[in-house]
Every structure is written in C-alpha cells, then in structure tokens.
Motif scaffolding. Structure first.
Motif, PDB file in Angstrom:
ATOM      1  N   TYR A  26       0.860  -1.187   0.000  1.00 14.61           N
ATOM      2  CA  TYR A  26       0.000   0.000   0.000  1.00 14.61           C
ATOM      3  C   TYR A  26       0.894   1.234   0.000  1.00 14.61           C
ATOM      4  O   TYR A  26       1.267   1.760   1.048  1.00 14.61           O
ATOM      5  CB  TYR A  26      -0.913  -0.005   1.243  1.00 14.61           C
ATOM      6  CG  TYR A  26      -2.083   0.949   1.134  1.00 14.61           C
ATOM      7  CD1 TYR A  26      -3.343   0.497   0.791  1.00 14.61           C
ATOM      8  CD2 TYR A  26      -1.911   2.307   1.375  1.00 14.61           C
ATOM      9  CE1 TYR A  26      -4.418   1.369   0.691  1.00 14.61           C
ATOM     10  CE2 TYR A  26      -2.965   3.197   1.280  1.00 14.61           C
ATOM     11  CZ  TYR A  26      -4.225   2.724   0.932  1.00 14.61           C
ATOM     12  OH  TYR A  26      -5.289   3.596   0.834  1.00 14.61           O
ATOM     13  N   TRP A  66      -7.616  -5.061   1.675  1.00 16.71           N
ATOM     14  CA  TRP A  66      -6.751  -4.999   2.840  1.00 16.71           C
ATOM     15  C   TRP A  66      -7.514  -5.388   4.111  1.00 16.71           C
ATOM     16  O   TRP A  66      -8.739  -5.554   4.087  1.00 16.71           O
ATOM     17  CB  TRP A  66      -6.161  -3.593   2.971  1.00 16.71           C
ATOM     18  CG  TRP A  66      -5.418  -3.178   1.734  1.00 16.71           C
ATOM     19  CD1 TRP A  66      -5.909  -2.450   0.693  1.00 16.71           C
ATOM     20  CD2 TRP A  66      -4.073  -3.532   1.387  1.00 16.71           C
ATOM     21  NE1 TRP A  66      -4.953  -2.306  -0.291  1.00 16.71           N
ATOM     22  CE2 TRP A  66      -3.813  -2.962   0.115  1.00 16.71           C
ATOM     23  CE3 TRP A  66      -3.066  -4.247   2.016  1.00 16.71           C
ATOM     24  CZ2 TRP A  66      -2.594  -3.101  -0.534  1.00 16.71           C
ATOM     25  CZ3 TRP A  66      -1.840  -4.374   1.380  1.00 16.71           C
ATOM     26  CH2 TRP A  66      -1.611  -3.812   0.124  1.00 16.71           C
ATOM     27  N   ASN A  89      -9.824   1.151   2.899  1.00 15.96           N
ATOM     28  CA  ASN A  89      -8.786   2.008   2.317  1.00 15.96           C
ATOM     29  C   ASN A  89      -8.636   3.311   3.099  1.00 15.96           C
ATOM     30  O   ASN A  89      -7.526   3.828   3.250  1.00 15.96           O
ATOM     31  CB  ASN A  89      -9.125   2.312   0.856  1.00 15.96           C
ATOM     32  CG  ASN A  89      -8.802   1.147  -0.058  1.00 15.96           C
ATOM     33  OD1 ASN A  89      -7.720   0.580   0.010  1.00 15.96           O
ATOM     34  ND2 ASN A  89      -9.748   0.785  -0.910  1.00 15.96           N
ATOM     35  N   MET A 103      -6.597   2.507   6.073  1.00 18.09           N
ATOM     36  CA  MET A 103      -5.218   2.227   5.651  1.00 18.09           C
ATOM     37  C   MET A 103      -4.466   3.534   5.448  1.00 18.09           C
ATOM     38  O   MET A 103      -3.299   3.663   5.823  1.00 18.09           O
ATOM     39  CB  MET A 103      -5.211   1.418   4.351  1.00 18.09           C
ATOM     40  CG  MET A 103      -5.501  -0.060   4.528  1.00 18.09           C
ATOM     41  SD  MET A 103      -4.151  -0.961   5.346  1.00 18.09           S
ATOM     42  CE  MET A 103      -2.903  -0.916   4.070  1.00 18.09           C
ATOM     43  N   ARG A 113       1.745   0.808   6.792  1.00 18.48           N
ATOM     44  CA  ARG A 113       1.071   0.607   5.511  1.00 18.48           C
ATOM     45  C   ARG A 113       1.908  -0.248   4.565  1.00 18.48           C
ATOM     46  O   ARG A 113       1.400  -1.165   3.918  1.00 18.48           O
ATOM     47  CB  ARG A 113       0.775   1.959   4.862  1.00 18.48           C
ATOM     48  CG  ARG A 113      -0.419   2.689   5.434  1.00 18.48           C
ATOM     49  CD  ARG A 113      -0.822   3.887   4.589  1.00 18.48           C
ATOM     50  NE  ARG A 113       0.097   5.006   4.698  1.00 18.48           N
ATOM     51  CZ  ARG A 113       0.929   5.395   3.761  1.00 18.48           C
ATOM     52  NH1 ARG A 113       0.995   4.725   2.624  1.00 18.48           N
ATOM     53  NH2 ARG A 113       1.733   6.434   3.937  1.00 18.48           N
ATOM     54  N   PRO A 142      -2.335  -8.129   2.585  1.00 18.93           N
ATOM     55  CA  PRO A 142      -3.729  -8.078   2.135  1.00 18.93           C
ATOM     56  C   PRO A 142      -4.568  -9.186   2.775  1.00 18.93           C
ATOM     57  O   PRO A 142      -4.060 -10.282   3.033  1.00 18.93           O
ATOM     58  CB  PRO A 142      -3.620  -8.270   0.629  1.00 18.93           C
ATOM     59  CG  PRO A 142      -2.342  -9.011   0.429  1.00 18.93           C
ATOM     60  CD  PRO A 142      -1.419  -8.526   1.509  1.00 18.93           C
TER      61      PRO A 142
END
Length: 447
Positions: free
Chosen positions: A94, A251, A255, A258, A266, A271
């Motif tokens: 990410y 994830w 999002n 995150m 991150r 995942p």
C-alpha cells in the motif's frame, strides 16, 4: 539455492559475477592449462578470451548489471480509472492512497516503491489527465510536460476502467496522443505507451476473485479490449499493447483507515484477499518495452530468484553461441578441448550467481560428473561432432554447420545442468539423468 534472498545478498552475487568477468583471462588460461596439450592451445585460449571479452551480448549483459536502475513509470488517464490502486498492485504494497468513495489523486504525485530500504520502482501518478488539460488549457499541459521532463519516464501507462464510455476514451486518447507528441517535439524522446484496461472485476458479470471469472466474463473482457483497440486506432494513438487487469487488493481494513496508518505500517501490511488478475502479463509487457538498464532494474526489483535464473539462462545462451562459432573452425578435433574450456568458464559464472565461488578444477569436475561418463567418455562422445567436419570434403560447409549445431546444443545442455545444480539446488543424480536425456535427444536430432 534459497528461495528468498535479500537485495544485499543479490548485490554480493552480482559483484562476484563482475569479479569473475574481470578475472576472465586467468579463468580461461587456467581452464586450458588443465586440458591435455594440443597444437595451438595457447593461441586458442587467447582467441576464446578475445571472443568472450568482445562478445556484444556478454558485454551488454555486464553493462546492464553494472548500470541497472529502477524503472520509471508515468500513469495517465481518466479520474477514477484506478491509477493509485494499480500502483499498489505493481508495488505489492500500500504505497499510494486509495479511496473507496472518491478519486484520491488531486495533483501530480511521485512515488518510490522500496524494498529493504532501496528504491526498486519510481512512479509518477497524475490527476485525471484529460480533465485537467481540457479544463485548464495549455497551462495545465505545459505543467504536465514540465513534470515529465523532470521525471524522465521510461514508459507511460495509460489507465482506463474497463466499462468506461466510448466518448470518454476517445477524448482521453486524443489528449494523451497530443501530450506524447508535444513531449517528443520538445525532448526528441518517443516514450512507449502501454494501455491498461483496469477494474475488469466490475465488468458484468462481476466477480471479485479471479477464481470466479467465468469463460463468459473473460470473453466479455477481451471484447472490451477490442473496443479499446478500435477507438485508439481511430484516434491515431500509438500504443504497444492493451492489457486488461484487476488491481484490486482487499486490505485488512478499509482504504480510508489504511491511509490513516503510518507509512511503515502501511508498507508492511498484508492483504486480507489478493484479487489481482493479469498483473504478471502487464509486468512482462512492461519489461519488454523498457530500456536495457531499466529492464535489468525491473528484473532485480521483482522476485530476486527469478532475476537470478534469468541471468543464468542468458549466460548459457551467450556461451552456447560462442561455442557454435568455435565449432565452425575447419580444424578436425581441435575444438573439443576448447569447448570444454568454454563450458568450464560458463559453469564458474553460473555458480557465482548462486553465491558459490567455484574453482576451475571444481567446475571441470562438475562437467565430467554431469556427463556421467568421465573425461574419456566425454571426448569420445564429442568425436561424432568432429567427424561431422569431414563432411566438408564432400559438401563444403555442411560438416562445419553440423558441428556448430552440436556444439551449441551440447554447451546449452551443460549450462542447463549447471543451473539445475547451482541455481535450483537439485541433486547430482537428477542432473545426470536430465543431462543424459537431453544428450540423447540432441544426438537423435543431429543423426
């Protein structure tokens, strides 16, 4: 060889390879000194050294190793095309902030994908390129050109969602074509463009997991690819290929959450579900269109063990071609020890890729053991190759051509045996079985 090695270990191995190349003269001389005496042995050793040091492919390979750098990608396309999620899919982490509810990239941003503290990939992500250019006129286009000049991209990824309307694709294609045209006019650089049809998971019938993609869905995906192709062609947009992908990674949290985490957390996040599809094909297309130094950097940036195997295979091909050239010499029985010396150097290089510093003596022992018959048998087997040269007395050139093919094939077999043993860490018994099988096939092909 271990399936997981660090970038630092890879650096050591590449340095080891460079050291071997630097010491090629000593290695070749030692290889030939260990062979039985034959007429012109010293001259042949010098000739092989000259061939190896001046072989264009080999020199190019070492230049790539020495000058490799991270590849630089520029992502352009419509707002909401999933450029940020594609960055994360390419980087395996990410990196770029992605929103579940709105377009995230509001300005041009650059990213550096890192592994173990080293940059392995650089990306320039743009806001909805076509919208910004249309809405702001030439000033926005000039700003984008200026960013491109600073970033100096190796290629452009033109990203569109799979279900975007035709008129939107037409508009984007025109704007991207004009952008590339202007950049080339100002810099003289023609950047290759790869079209990415993203978000194929939401193309009806929708399916988040690639395992749920039906034949009907895949057929519809490629119908959309044809639709894109027709539109791009009608607009005169030059592109290398259109690759349909899903960059979807689910994830452990949303999002939005995150994006609130610190960078280290991150980047190290795993995942909950990996729903990416066709990213491997996109990588292959990218690599095929990169300049050499960036292509090598990309190979090293991806799975390191795969990069090592790729380098090993290139060594085998290069030395097989050199062997074929040696075999074209119209001197019966002269090239048997020369080929053995060449193959010795090849094995030393492949072993160095695996992290093992192999002596010339050990490399020659491997070649003898891998043949399963010892040095006497090895030379006896090569007799058929040498007798082929006597065909020249009947049909000029035919014997040398046959000998060259056998030399190429024989060196390739021994190189593949070295890969099995040192790169793949297979047992010597398996190496012998496979070498015998391939040797039999080669003999049958040439008889």
């Amino acid at each position: 060889m271990s399936e997981k090695i660090t970038n630092e270990e890879l650096k050591k191995r590449l340095q080891n390879i460079k050291n071997v190349y630097t010491a090629l003269s000593d290695i070749i001389n030692e290889s030939f000194n260990r062979l039985p005496d034959f007429k012109g042995k010293d001259d042949f050793a010098k000739m092989i050294l000259e061939k190896a040091l001046n072989d264009k492919k080999l020199k190019k390979l070492f230049d790539e190793i020495d000058n490799n750098r991270p590849p630089r990608f520029m992502l352009v396309g419509h707002t909401g095309a999933g450029k940020s999620s594609l960055i994360n899919a390419l980087c395996d982490s990410y990196v770029a902030k992605v929103s579940d509810n709105m377009s995230e990239t509001q300005v041009t941003e650059s990213y550096k994908c890192k592994r173990e503290g080293e940059t392995i990939l650089e990306l320039l992500d743009t806001r909805g390129t076509a919208e910004s250019i249309v809405g702001s006129g030439t000033s926005a286009e000039n700003e984008l050109i200026a960013s491109m000049k600073v970033f100096n991209p190796d290629l452009i990824l033109f990203v569109n969602p799979g279900e975007v309307r035709d008129e939107s694709i037409n508009r984007d294609a025109r704007e991207i074509k004009n952008l590339c045209k202007k950049y080339k006019k100002e810099t003289g650089v023609d950047i290759p463009l790869i079209a990415v049809m993203n978000k194929v998971d939401i193309i009806s019938p929708t399916a988040s997991s690639p395992s749920d993609y039906t034949e009907e869905k895949i057929e519809i995906i490629y119908e959309n690819v044809e639709r894109f192709k027709d539109i791009f062609d009608s607009e005169g947009l030059e592109y290398k290929e259109i690759i349909p992908v899903s960059s979807n990674i689910i994830w452990t949290v949303t999002n939005e959450k995150m994006a609130e985490l610190d960078e280290e957390t991150r980047l190290n996040a795993s995942p909950r579900k990996d729903c990416r599809w066709n990213i491997d094909k996109l990588w292959k297309t990218i690599e095929a269109n990169l300049p050499d130094e960036a292509a090598m950097g990309l190979a090293l940036a991806q799975k390191i063990t795969t990069a090592i195997k790729t380098l090993a295979k290139r060594f085998v091909l290069i030395f097989s071609e050199i062997s074929a050239g040696v075999a074209l010499m119209p001197i019966p029985f002269a090239d048997m020890p020369i080929l053995f010396g060449l193959q010795t150097v090849m094995v030393v290089l492949i072993a160095a890729l695996s992290g093992e510093k192999l002596s010339v003596k050990a490399a020659q022992k491997f070649l003898i053991d891998a043949s399963g018959i010892g040095i006497i048998g090895f030379l006896a087997k090569a007799t058929a190759q040498q007798l082929a040269k006597t065909l020249n007395a009947v049909v000029p050139g035919s014997g040398s051509a046959t000998s060259s093919a056998i030399a190429f094939g024989g060196t390739k077999i021994m190189g593949e045996a070295a890969i099995m043993r040192y790169i793949n860490a297979e047992s010597m018994s398996n190496v012998k079985k496979e070498t015998k099988r391939k040797g039999t096939e080669l003999k049958e092909q040439e008889t």
